[in-house]
Scaffold this motif. Sequence first.
Motif, PDB file in Angstrom:
ATOM      1  N   VAL A  71       0.872  -1.177   0.000  1.00 10.02           N
ATOM      2  CA  VAL A  71       0.000   0.000   0.000  1.00 10.02           C
ATOM      3  C   VAL A  71       0.903   1.219   0.000  1.00 10.02           C
ATOM      4  CG1 VAL A  71      -1.788   1.270   1.236  1.00 10.02           C
ATOM      5  CG2 VAL A  71      -1.776  -1.208   1.310  1.00 10.02           C
ATOM      6  N   THR A  72       0.559   2.217  -0.825  1.00 11.40           N
ATOM      7  CA  THR A  72       1.353   3.444  -0.880  1.00 11.40           C
ATOM      8  C   THR A  72       0.796   4.471   0.106  1.00 11.40           C
ATOM      9  OG1 THR A  72       0.009   4.493  -2.583  1.00 11.40           O
ATOM     10  CG2 THR A  72       1.795   3.061  -3.328  1.00 11.40           C
ATOM     11  N   THR A  73       1.536   5.559   0.274  1.00  9.68           N
ATOM     12  CA  THR A  73       1.086   6.633   1.165  1.00  9.68           C
ATOM     13  C   THR A  73      -0.202   7.269   0.660  1.00  9.68           C
ATOM     14  OG1 THR A  73       2.518   8.189   0.004  1.00  9.68           O
ATOM     15  CG2 THR A  73       3.371   7.218   2.034  1.00  9.68           C
ATOM     16  N   LYS A 104       3.012  -0.088   3.721  1.00 11.06           N
ATOM     17  CA  LYS A 104       2.552  -1.343   4.320  1.00 11.06           C
ATOM     18  C   LYS A 104       2.734  -2.513   3.375  1.00 11.06           C
ATOM     19  CE  LYS A 104      -1.241   0.396   7.137  1.00 11.06           C
ATOM     20  NZ  LYS A 104      -2.676   0.329   7.328  1.00 11.06           N
ATOM     21  N   GLY A 106      -2.647   5.540  -0.562  1.00  9.56           N
ATOM     22  CA  GLY A 106      -3.721   4.584  -0.396  1.00  9.56           C
ATOM     23  C   GLY A 106      -3.937   3.687  -1.606  1.00  9.56           C
ATOM     24  N   TYR A 119      -3.418   0.321  -3.535  1.00  9.19           N
ATOM     25  CA  TYR A 119      -3.069  -1.063  -3.281  1.00  9.19           C
ATOM     26  C   TYR A 119      -2.517  -1.673  -4.564  1.00  9.19           C
ATOM     27  CZ  TYR A 119      -5.741  -0.846   1.064  1.00  9.19           C
ATOM     28  OH  TYR A 119      -6.191  -0.516   2.302  1.00  9.19           O
TER      29      TYR A 119
END
Length: 106
Positions: free
Chosen positions: A62-64, A98, A66, A68
């Motif tokens: 997941v990027t900053t 994440k 949001g 996916y």
Amino acid sequence: MNNLLNILLMAQPAEGQSPYGSFIMLGAIIVVFYFFMIRPQMKKQKEMKKFREELKKGDKIVTTGGIYGKVLEIQERVIIMEVEGQNRLKIDKAAVVKDMGDVAQK
């Protein structure tokens, strides 16, 4: 408010009190800030750096922002990720926050 702060900072210790008491209290405050604010933040930054270094092809992330996706390719500072619909995005490694591999998918 400013006057009250000046009065508190300029207050002289009462007769018989040690002038070092205020220095000890200031030192205690610095120690508390270090252990409850600075140290945990440094630990979190180290964990994120380690996580980004250990990324491999196929990891779900997941990027900053949001987004996916799944890692397709890893370069020194850039990751090529695949998002839904087989679209590819080129993102900076610092944007990954994440690993979604351990989260149950619906």
